[in-house]
Every structure is written in C-alpha cells, then in structure tokens.
Write an enzyme that holds these catalytic residues in place. Structure first.
Site, PDB file in Angstrom:
ATOM      1  N   SER A 130      10.565  17.541  11.210  1.00 20.03           N
ATOM      2  CA  SER A 130      10.790  17.110   9.824  1.00 20.03           C
ATOM      3  C   SER A 130       9.953  17.937   8.855  1.00 20.03           C
ATOM      4  O   SER A 130       8.865  18.414   9.215  1.00 20.03           O
ATOM      5  CB  SER A 130      10.391  15.634   9.712  1.00 20.03           C
ATOM      6  OG  SER A 130      10.321  15.238   8.370  1.00 20.03           O
ATOM      7  N   TYR A 153      13.777  18.838   3.615  1.00 18.18           N
ATOM      8  CA  TYR A 153      13.903  17.986   2.431  1.00 18.18           C
ATOM      9  C   TYR A 153      13.672  18.895   1.239  1.00 18.18           C
ATOM     10  O   TYR A 153      12.841  19.801   1.302  1.00 18.18           O
ATOM     11  CB  TYR A 153      12.831  16.894   2.428  1.00 18.18           C
ATOM     12  CG  TYR A 153      13.158  15.661   3.225  1.00 18.18           C
ATOM     13  CD1 TYR A 153      14.417  15.077   3.186  1.00 18.18           C
ATOM     14  CD2 TYR A 153      12.170  15.041   3.996  1.00 18.18           C
ATOM     15  CE1 TYR A 153      14.697  13.923   3.906  1.00 18.18           C
ATOM     16  CE2 TYR A 153      12.442  13.891   4.726  1.00 18.18           C
ATOM     17  CZ  TYR A 153      13.701  13.337   4.665  1.00 18.18           C
ATOM     18  OH  TYR A 153      13.972  12.196   5.371  1.00 18.18           O
ATOM     19  N   THR A 179      18.852  17.588   5.162  1.00 17.58           N
ATOM     20  CA  THR A 179      19.126  16.142   5.064  1.00 17.58           C
ATOM     21  C   THR A 179      19.622  15.818   3.661  1.00 17.58           C
ATOM     22  O   THR A 179      18.981  16.157   2.664  1.00 17.58           O
ATOM     23  CB  THR A 179      17.856  15.341   5.414  1.00 17.58           C
ATOM     24  OG1 THR A 179      17.526  15.625   6.778  1.00 17.58           O
ATOM     25  CG2 THR A 179      18.093  13.846   5.260  1.00 17.58           C
ATOM     26  N   LYS A 273      22.850  16.994   7.345  1.00 19.83           N
ATOM     27  CA  LYS A 273      22.583  15.739   8.066  1.00 19.83           C
ATOM     28  C   LYS A 273      22.710  14.567   7.089  1.00 19.83           C
ATOM     29  O   LYS A 273      21.957  14.493   6.118  1.00 19.83           O
ATOM     30  CB  LYS A 273      21.168  15.785   8.653  1.00 19.83           C
ATOM     31  CG  LYS A 273      20.712  14.481   9.285  1.00 19.83           C
ATOM     32  CD  LYS A 273      19.381  14.684   9.984  1.00 19.83           C
ATOM     33  CE  LYS A 273      18.865  13.413  10.621  1.00 19.83           C
ATOM     34  NZ  LYS A 273      18.323  12.432   9.684  1.00 19.83           N
ATOM     35  N   HIS A 297      21.147   7.819   8.717  1.00 22.76           N
ATOM     36  CA  HIS A 297      19.683   7.854   8.787  1.00 22.76           C
ATOM     37  C   HIS A 297      19.153   6.696   9.651  1.00 22.76           C
ATOM     38  O   HIS A 297      18.091   6.133   9.411  1.00 22.76           O
ATOM     39  CB  HIS A 297      19.105   7.758   7.370  1.00 22.76           C
ATOM     40  CG  HIS A 297      17.889   8.629   7.124  1.00 22.76           C
ATOM     41  ND1 HIS A 297      17.973   9.879   6.599  1.00 22.76           N
ATOM     42  CD2 HIS A 297      16.558   8.408   7.324  1.00 22.76           C
ATOM     43  CE1 HIS A 297      16.746  10.388   6.481  1.00 22.76           C
ATOM     44  NE2 HIS A 297      15.872   9.509   6.919  1.00 22.76           N
ATOM     45  N   GLY A 330      21.773   4.919  16.323  1.00 21.17           N
ATOM     46  CA  GLY A 330      22.074   3.849  17.271  1.00 21.17           C
ATOM     47  C   GLY A 330      22.218   4.274  18.720  1.00 21.17           C
ATOM     48  O   GLY A 330      22.485   3.446  19.575  1.00 21.17           O
TER      49      GLY A 330
HETATM   50  C1  LIG Z   1      10.418   6.562  11.866  1.00 17.77           C
HETATM   51  C2  LIG Z   1      11.558   7.438  11.422  1.00 17.77           C
HETATM   52  C3  LIG Z   1      11.307   8.499  10.550  1.00 17.77           C
HETATM   53  C4  LIG Z   1      12.354   9.342  10.146  1.00 17.77           C
HETATM   54  N1  LIG Z   1      12.076  10.434   9.354  1.00 17.77           N
HETATM   55  C5  LIG Z   1      13.080  11.314   9.060  1.00 17.77           C
HETATM   56  C6  LIG Z   1      12.799  12.526   8.365  1.00 17.77           C
HETATM   57  O1  LIG Z   1      11.651  12.844   8.043  1.00 17.77           O
HETATM   58  N2  LIG Z   1      13.845  13.348   8.071  1.00 17.77           N
HETATM   59  C7  LIG Z   1      15.145  13.043   8.438  1.00 17.77           C
HETATM   60  O2  LIG Z   1      16.062  13.808   8.148  1.00 17.77           O
HETATM   61  N3  LIG Z   1      15.422  11.922   9.118  1.00 17.77           N
HETATM   62  C8  LIG Z   1      14.424  11.051   9.453  1.00 17.77           C
HETATM   63  N4  LIG Z   1      14.712   9.932  10.176  1.00 17.77           N
HETATM   64  C9  LIG Z   1      16.104   9.672  10.628  1.00 17.77           C
HETATM   65  C10 LIG Z   1      16.363  10.315  11.981  1.00 17.77           C
HETATM   66  O3  LIG Z   1      16.356  11.722  11.904  1.00 17.77           O
HETATM   67  C11 LIG Z   1      17.744   9.879  12.544  1.00 17.77           C
HETATM   68  O4  LIG Z   1      18.742  10.132  11.608  1.00 17.77           O
HETATM   69  C12 LIG Z   1      17.773   8.411  12.937  1.00 17.77           C
HETATM   70  O5  LIG Z   1      16.543   8.016  13.517  1.00 17.77           O
HETATM   71  C13 LIG Z   1      18.910   8.167  13.913  1.00 17.77           C
HETATM   72  O6  LIG Z   1      18.994   6.820  14.287  1.00 17.77           O
HETATM   73  P1  LIG Z   1      18.322   6.224  15.624  1.00 17.77           P
HETATM   74  O7  LIG Z   1      16.857   6.052  15.313  1.00 17.77           O
HETATM   75  O8  LIG Z   1      19.016   4.910  15.795  1.00 17.77           O
HETATM   76  O9  LIG Z   1      18.571   7.203  16.736  1.00 17.77           O
HETATM   77  C14 LIG Z   1      13.684   9.084  10.601  1.00 17.77           C
HETATM   78  C15 LIG Z   1      13.920   8.024  11.486  1.00 17.77           C
HETATM   79  C16 LIG Z   1      12.871   7.216  11.916  1.00 17.77           C
HETATM   80  C17 LIG Z   1      13.164   6.101  12.898  1.00 17.77           C
END
Ligand SMILES: Cc1cc2nc3c(=O)[nH]c(=O)nc-3n(C[C@H](O)[C@H](O)[C@H](O)COP(=O)(O)O)c2cc1C
Length: 400
Positions: A130, A153, A179, A273, A297, A330
C-alpha cells in the site's frame, strides 16, 4: 492390556507446528486463524482489521454472495495431477492469488509488510504493498523474493505521486494498482466505537488497560519503532502527502484525466482497483488500462453496494476480452477462488485472509494462510473435475 498401551491410544496427538509456530497447529482454515487473531489483537486493531462502512451491509453481502453460488462438480475425471499455475500480466504464478494492499499492517504484527513480503515470496505469489505501508517501498523490496505490486493512492500533489511511482519502478515493482474507490474515507463506526486513531495510533486510557489482556501485542507495540508511513516522507511529499489529516480523510481529486499521465509514467501493467460499474469498466478500457479489480474494498468503503461476486459477471461480459478482470472482497476459501474464476475472474486478491495469518503468527502465520488457501484450491479443483486453472468455466457454478 497394559495401562501404558491404553494411555498411548487415548493420548491426543499434537499436530505439527506449521512454519514453526505452535499456535497455528490447530488452524485448519482461515476462520481458525481468525479465531487466533481475535484472541491476540486489542479491540482497536481488531476493529480496524474486521470493520466495514456504516451498517456493514456490504461487508456481510460479500460473504453471503458466495453462499448464493453453488458448485456443480464434474466426476470421473482423472485428477491425479493438479496444476494451479496461472498466467497473469505476462508472469507465471503458482496460483491465481495476489496478496491485497493493506495500510498499516504493523498494527497486526510488529514485522508488518516485511513478514508478509517474505511469506508471499516463499509462496511465489505477488504482494501489493500500500502507499500507506509501514515499511518503505525500498525496505519491502529488499525483503521480498517474489513479485511485488505497488498500490497508489493519489493526493492533490501530483509531483509527489510521480515520485512514488518512480521509486516503485526503480525498486523493481512490476504492476501498478491504482485504488479508485476511496474518494473519501468512509464512516467506519466499528473503528469509531473502538477508539481507532488512524493514521497515528496513540495510547488512550482504554488501550493501556487493554495491555493487560493482550500483553504480547502491547509489548511488541511499545518496544518497536513508532508506526510511521515512510513512503510519504520523501523530499517532495513531506508535509503534503504526509499531512495526517489528508491521510485519514480526503483523497478525493483523482479523476479519469489522471490516468493518462499515470499510464505514461508506468511501463508495466496498470490496474484500477475498485471498479464496480460496467460503464467505468468500459472507460478503463478506453484509457488504456490493463486490468480492473472488481472490489468494494472488502466492504470498508461505500456501504450498500452489492457483493463483488454478484457484480463480476456483467463486467466480465462487457470488458473481459479487452482487459484482465480480477476480484477481491470476501475470499476465505479455495472454493471461493474457484467460484470467482468460474464467473470470469482471472485471479483474486486476498486481504483479511492473509491478515488473520499475520496477526496469528507473523511471517509463519501468513505462510500458513497461503498454504491453506492454495491447498483448498487444489482440493476444489480436483473435486470439480479440473486439473488446470483454465479448465474452470461457468458450467461449474449455478445460482441457488
Ligand atoms: C486493514 C485493511 C487495510 C486496507 N488498506 C488498504 C489500502 O491501504 N489500500 C487499498 O487499496 N486497499 C486497502 N484495503 C482493501 C484491500 O486491499 C482489499 O480490497 C480488501 O481487503 C478485500 O477484502 P477481504 O479483506 O475480504 O479480502 C485494506 C483492507 C483492510 C482489511
């Protein structure tokens, strides 16, 4: 019969410790890792990991969506040899699984991205770090032995973003993930109630009390370096991207026009994304993107959007032959991966599934999570009569 013989029969046999981490021994599923993670993490870190936007309708829908699709197995196929290798953006991967970008993973384990990068590298799977990672682009590259993607970002300062992009290029990252579903940060009530103070984790009276319940987490938290976001501290970006107010809230100026210069600045694949509508997917083709991730997300942004598995087929129908469609949100099982592939995704990203492993056991925990997912994927392929990823097609699924 001697008592010792009876004892040897009833003695519970202890399973071996995966990756040398004893507490993972009885973790057979991602959900088992989640149970361990929940015991180890303090409430605020857990709320950040697990929470979603507002009423968390979308968070629940992501899982319910998978429950509404059923697999239709083919039998009497020779599945003695299963091959899960996958071509993605010109690279050959051992499985169609990418570790999703996550901000501030040091909240779940003191080694954060370094632990994830090592485990992903050992499995040969790509890891997308990230922009708001807690180790720098260069530090993560130095630890990784597998392919790295960089997630961008974008704040108002475009020159600072260009600088991040060129650092990622120089450090050998292969794929740029932009993203697009975070115009603003959503209202995450679980985090608010738990007193999450991101982006600057601080100690409150409640968190000090929690230290008594989660001593090992707190010991590591207090004895490790303060959590910072080193990517944002570049000569140009310092004080702009690094402004904590912006980091926590408004990102909101990224527009379609920006994709032109981003495309030019990155020689490799560029992937959006957070695409959810067919119209946006068409526009992604028009502006020369190589791929899209159908993502909400992980249910953390706009609440009341559909499950990604429900949104996927229409997007694949319209743009699937023009760019690579991926899916996240998911995924917890090998059968989820097969379902997503059957409905047209070329690969999936996993967020919480690897984070539960990270929280449960650091690098070994992530490695164990990846072992579970890839082994379940092999089983799901064998039991649906497939020996290769490209044999997975729409005939394998039906709606309930
Ligand atoms: C704790 C956490 C932090 C996240 N931070 C980012 C991030 O910095 N940038 C981003 O594009 N997505 C972020 N996401 C989203 C993830 O990249 C991803 O889209 C998402 O976790 C997918 O769902 P899942 O957790 O059910 O697999 C984050 C998700 C979580 C759980």
């Amino acid at each position: 019969v001697k008592p010792s013989e009876v004892r040897s029969l009833i003695q519970p046999r202890r399973p071996p410790a995966p990756h040398g981490v004893r507490r993972l021994a009885r973790c057979y599923s991602i959900d088992d890792l989640r149970r361990v993670a929940r015991r180890r993490l303090p409430a605020a870190a857990l709320a950040y990991l697990e929470g979603g936007g507002e009423d968390e309708y979308t968070l629940r829908r992501n899982r319910d969506g998978f429950d509404e699709v059923e697999l239709v197995p083919r039998v009497l196929c020779d599945v003695a040899r299963i091959d899960t290798t996958t071509e993605l953006f010109g690279a050959t991967l051992p499985a169609p699984i990418v570790l999703a970008p996550v901000g501030a993973p040091r909240l779940f384990h003191h080694e954060g991205e370094l632990a994830v990068a090592r485990a992903a590298g050992r499995a040969g799977l790509p890891y997308a770090i990230s922009t708001v990672s807690t180790f720098s682009i260069e530090q993560v590259a130095a630890e990784a032995s597998g392919p790295l993607w960089f997630q961008l970002y974008l704040w108002s300062d475009r020159d600072a973003a260009r600088e991040l992009i060129s650092r990622a290029r120089a450090a050998g990252y292969t794929t740029l993930l932009v993203t697009v579903d975070t115009a603003v940060r959503s209202k995450r009530e679980r985090e608010l109630r738990a007193g999450v103070t991101l982006p600057s984790p601080t100690l409150s009276a409640r968190s000090v009390l929690e230290g008594a319940i989660h001593p090992s987490w707190w010991w590591k938290f207090l004895t490790s370096d303060v959590i910072t976001f080193p990517n944002l501290v570049t000569p140009r970006a310092a004080g702009t991207l690094g402004g904590t107010d912006e980091l926590g809230s408004g990102l909101g100026t990224l527009c379609w026009d920006d994709l032109g210069w981003i495309r030019e600045a990155w020689p490799g694949p560029v992937v959006l994304k957070g695409i959810f509508s067919v119209d946006d997917a068409r526009r992604a083709v028009d502006v020369g993107m190589d791929g899209v991730v159908v993502s909400n997300h992980g249910g953390r942004q706009l609440d009341h959007v559909a499950a990604t598995i429900d949104a996927l087929p229409r997007i694949v129908d319209v743009v699937g032959d023009q760019l690579t469609v991926l899916l996240d949100s998911g995924i917890r099982r090998g059968t989820d991966v097969v379902t997503a592939l059957a409905l047209g995704a070329r690969a999936v990203l996993v967020g919480r599934a690897h984070l539960y492993g990270l929280a449960a056991g650091g690098e070994g925990g992530v490695a164990h999570a990846l072992d579970i997912l890839t082994e379940e994927l092999r089983l799901a392929l064998a039991l649906t009569g497939c020996t290769r990823i490209d044999e997975v097609d729409a005939t394998l699924v039906r709606r309930r």
